[in-house]
Write a protein that holds these residues in place. Sequence first.
Motif, PDB file in Angstrom:
ATOM      1  N   GLU A  20       0.763  -1.176  -0.179  1.00  7.40           N
ATOM      2  CA  GLU A  20       0.064   0.094   0.090  1.00  7.40           C
ATOM      3  C   GLU A  20       1.037   1.281   0.044  1.00  7.40           C
ATOM      4  O   GLU A  20       0.319   2.383  -0.243  1.00  7.40           O
ATOM      5  CB  GLU A  20      -0.936   0.087   1.171  1.00  7.40           C
ATOM      6  N   HIS A  21       2.273   0.936   0.367  1.00  4.74           N
ATOM      7  CA  HIS A  21       3.020   2.394   0.367  1.00  4.74           C
ATOM      8  C   HIS A  21       3.888   2.591  -0.906  1.00  4.74           C
ATOM      9  O   HIS A  21       4.893   3.333  -1.290  1.00  4.74           O
ATOM     10  CB  HIS A  21       3.827   2.334   1.607  1.00  4.74           C
ATOM     11  N   TYR A  22       3.627   1.494  -1.665  1.00  4.26           N
ATOM     12  CA  TYR A  22       4.680   1.467  -2.921  1.00  4.26           C
ATOM     13  C   TYR A  22       3.981   2.061  -3.925  1.00  4.26           C
ATOM     14  O   TYR A  22       2.871   2.131  -4.224  1.00  4.26           O
ATOM     15  CB  TYR A  22       4.849  -0.038  -3.508  1.00  4.26           C
ATOM     16  N   GLN A  23       5.093   2.843  -4.892  1.00  7.58           N
ATOM     17  CA  GLN A  23       4.598   3.866  -5.984  1.00  7.58           C
ATOM     18  C   GLN A  23       5.363   3.552  -7.036  1.00  7.58           C
ATOM     19  O   GLN A  23       5.381   4.363  -8.202  1.00  7.58           O
ATOM     20  CB  GLN A  23       4.577   5.258  -5.584  1.00  7.58           C
ATOM     21  N   GLY A  24       5.855   2.440  -7.404  1.00  6.33           N
ATOM     22  CA  GLY A  24       6.542   1.984  -8.586  1.00  6.33           C
ATOM     23  C   GLY A  24       7.952   2.376  -8.863  1.00  6.33           C
ATOM     24  O   GLY A  24       8.563   2.682  -9.980  1.00  6.33           O
ATOM     25  N   ARG A  25       8.767   2.788  -7.806  1.00  2.84           N
ATOM     26  CA  ARG A  25      10.145   3.317  -7.848  1.00  2.84           C
ATOM     27  C   ARG A  25      11.054   2.652  -6.835  1.00  2.84           C
ATOM     28  O   ARG A  25      10.706   1.894  -5.851  1.00  2.84           O
ATOM     29  CB  ARG A  25      10.094   4.643  -8.156  1.00  2.84           C
ATOM     30  N   PHE A  26      12.596   2.747  -7.159  1.00  2.00           N
ATOM     31  CA  PHE A  26      13.341   2.262  -6.144  1.00  2.00           C
ATOM     32  C   PHE A  26      14.414   3.558  -6.053  1.00  2.00           C
ATOM     33  O   PHE A  26      14.687   4.145  -7.173  1.00  2.00           O
ATOM     34  CB  PHE A  26      13.908   1.050  -6.259  1.00  2.00           C
TER      35      PHE A  26
ATOM     36  N   GLY B 158      15.406  16.312  -4.664  1.00  2.00           N
ATOM     37  CA  GLY B 158      16.118  15.948  -6.177  1.00  2.00           C
ATOM     38  C   GLY B 158      15.691  14.886  -6.329  1.00  2.00           C
ATOM     39  O   GLY B 158      15.151  14.596  -7.642  1.00  2.00           O
ATOM     40  N   LEU B 159      15.525  13.704  -5.546  1.00  2.81           N
ATOM     41  CA  LEU B 159      14.996  12.569  -5.731  1.00  2.81           C
ATOM     42  C   LEU B 159      13.499  12.375  -6.414  1.00  2.81           C
ATOM     43  O   LEU B 159      13.269  11.789  -7.484  1.00  2.81           O
ATOM     44  CB  LEU B 159      15.143  11.503  -4.883  1.00  2.81           C
ATOM     45  N   LEU B 160      13.086  13.262  -5.711  1.00  2.90           N
ATOM     46  CA  LEU B 160      11.289  13.184  -5.898  1.00  2.90           C
ATOM     47  C   LEU B 160      11.252  14.202  -7.125  1.00  2.90           C
ATOM     48  O   LEU B 160      10.323  13.330  -8.115  1.00  2.90           O
ATOM     49  CB  LEU B 160      10.632  13.858  -4.590  1.00  2.90           C
ATOM     50  N   ALA B 161      11.914  15.003  -7.317  1.00  3.72           N
ATOM     51  CA  ALA B 161      11.840  15.719  -8.410  1.00  3.72           C
ATOM     52  C   ALA B 161      12.239  14.899 -10.035  1.00  3.72           C
ATOM     53  O   ALA B 161      11.516  15.203 -11.184  1.00  3.72           O
ATOM     54  CB  ALA B 161      12.738  16.957  -8.576  1.00  3.72           C
TER      55      ALA B 161
ATOM     56  N   GLY C 187      17.200   7.719 -13.740  1.00  2.42           N
ATOM     57  CA  GLY C 187      17.595   9.255 -13.282  1.00  2.42           C
ATOM     58  C   GLY C 187      18.812   8.941 -12.209  1.00  2.42           C
ATOM     59  O   GLY C 187      18.745   7.819 -11.558  1.00  2.42           O
ATOM     60  N   GLY C 188      19.315   9.845 -12.144  1.00  2.19           N
ATOM     61  CA  GLY C 188      20.694   9.872 -11.228  1.00  2.19           C
ATOM     62  C   GLY C 188      20.972  11.265 -10.512  1.00  2.19           C
ATOM     63  O   GLY C 188      20.645  12.208 -10.987  1.00  2.19           O
TER      64      GLY C 188
ATOM     65  N   VAL D 141      10.963  12.144 -14.809  1.00  2.00           N
ATOM     66  CA  VAL D 141      10.624  10.717 -15.544  1.00  2.00           C
ATOM     67  C   VAL D 141       9.300  10.416 -15.811  1.00  2.00           C
ATOM     68  O   VAL D 141       8.983   9.695 -16.761  1.00  2.00           O
ATOM     69  CB  VAL D 141      11.881   9.793 -15.064  1.00  2.00           C
ATOM     70  N   GLU D 142       8.762  10.244 -14.687  1.00  2.18           N
ATOM     71  CA  GLU D 142       7.484   9.428 -14.373  1.00  2.18           C
ATOM     72  C   GLU D 142       6.352  10.121 -14.879  1.00  2.18           C
ATOM     73  O   GLU D 142       5.443   9.916 -15.600  1.00  2.18           O
ATOM     74  CB  GLU D 142       7.122   8.862 -13.395  1.00  2.18           C
TER      75      GLU D 142
END
Length: 703
Positions: free
Chosen positions: A63-69, A538-541, A176-177, A546-547
Amino acid sequence: MKEIYDAKKDPRWQQPVFDCEEFREIKGLDGKPLRYKYYHGTFVTEDEENRCVKFSFCFPLKEHYQGRFFQHLSPFPGPDEENAYFDRPALDNQIVFALTHGAYFVATNMGSKDPFKGGNSDATLLYQSSAAAAELSREIAQKEYDMGRPYGYVYGGSGGAYKTMSCIENTNAWDGGLPYVIGSPYALPLCLTISSLGKRVLRHRLPQILDALDAGGVGLAAIQSELTELEANTLEEMIGLGFPPRTWFMMQEGLMDDGAIPVIAPIVKAFDATYWDDFWQKPGYAGYEKAESATKDLVAFSSRIKKVTVGKEVQRENIGSNGTNDAFLKQLSKGSTSLIELEDVLEKEDLYILGLEFKILSGNAAGTSLTISAVQDNYILLGPTYGIDDLEAVVSQLQPGDAIAIENADYLAFQHYFMYQSVASAFAPYAYLNERHPNLPKRPVESVGPWIAQGGSGSVQDGQLQCKAIVVESLMDEFASPWQADWYRQLVNQQAQKQGMASDEMIRVWYMDRALHNDSVYDLGPQTVNYDGAVKRGLLALSDWVEKKIEPAPTTAYHLQGAQVLLDETADELGGVQPRIELVVNGLKHVHVKVGEKVNLQATIRVPSGGGQVVASRWNQTGQGQTTYGDHIREVCYGEEQLAVTALDSETYQVANQFIYDQPGTYFAVVNVITNPLPAGKRDRFLDVLNLDRVRITVDSCD
């Protein structure tokens, strides 16, 4: 055409073996447990070197997963690096951030027991094994969540930034990096050595220099007459070479050492073995020419051991840590409490301790060189030493009568090494250096910097990004000078434009003022803020870029003055995510008042578009108080957060305060401002982005 590595096609990574699969808990920001599923394993391969690749994955509940790592890369990976993240405080914990922001977390030991593979070993293992873990994690995630391919974002700082850039330039494993506090191919040993040389030569002038640079200060030009010729030339060169001079406050407060020099110097010695004699024996080198910068602090002392009082290893916190400022400590022995008494006293006026070597010339430990941490009369205390696994075992071999030498000739030579590198003027510091010293001798070997970069990450940056990138860079970075983020941005844009892309279509650079090299969220003081919130934003941006095709904040508005990065304070678009602050006291940057007289402080804050809103401010009345550094000291230098904020428009805010001083003296009042994408009541503390400003208040007695 450049070949892009695809871990999915590499047979080395097709047989992972899992030794743990279980549910675990970790404390969140609210102190409550966060449940996640933990995987740990190893890739089984035919050759032993690749068999040491270990990985760990932390998956949030569905329920907390949104498709990324998110995958973090340590600056100096150790053999168990994949498990180095669990014991950090929640606000400083990469796993907790991932689990609470829709992502699972990936970590590996990158297949290396050493930070720099170099030599005949294949350093590409660093990024190839990281890519292999990323792809394996996708397979597991798709089974865990019964969803499609996860997006992946890799990030790391300092040495981890090199590895991140290597990953996103040479593989297709990530979308992304985010490299932060980055270096260039010539960062090492340049940035470490100019910092080390500058603080040694200028150590007695730092109060004047810092006072001139501080709020209401007279500026550096006004204090030139107070400096010796050596000091004036050194200060000019440090600035010309890109070192941010405000950072020297750390040395004045006893917080600044030589960083990773104890690890980097032996690598340079192996690369350029003749330099250390050439520096002192060949014309043109500062040592041979008896330049004051080389000879002023020279130590060449010999004696014999009189007595050894055996102690124990120093217990050092965070010895296995993986931060930008402490990961290299894994390569050093711990210090020692053993006291070594010599037959003679080392007599030298104004002895400079950093860089002193304790060389054992006879006895059971002959040929060993150790680091000195303290000298008092004829007593010696030893410090952490590179290449020594067990310092106390060496000390136990010492006997009365053993011949020793205490020297620093190699250290002084290393501080000057950058001057004799043959580097193109495309790198801003060397444009300055080549013009200022056109006739210096140059080393006959190729420059060591790219060799270190290659050995520490598997490649030398070429700017050919395979995915989007955001760079976060500190403007007061003591170990990775800020010009390097501009250099990398230009390199990426040159490559992108060859593909018909617009400038900054593949990259953003967010500069963070008042931030240092260390990546702990707890780095905070009356001079500095941390940059951790910018990394997290930055990680969320990146994920939105990308998404969802949502453009991130543009590059910070800045310009270069030589190798110094200066912010464009009046730009219509500030760029980046950090607010800009202008604090005044009674309308000025410096005021004179009487004891007991009230002063009015007001800060005007400009928040960049999309940078959120001001949610709180904190104040320091005197500019004093312990600087928070690492995890050891909490925010003792500021008062409680104040939530009273006046919004002038959507991007401009004001906060105010009043102080009364009851003692004469000079004070620096400080405001620390916190912005967040969410309003105060819903604030996500992971995403706090801070800045500060200072004013000078001279309080005179009433007489």
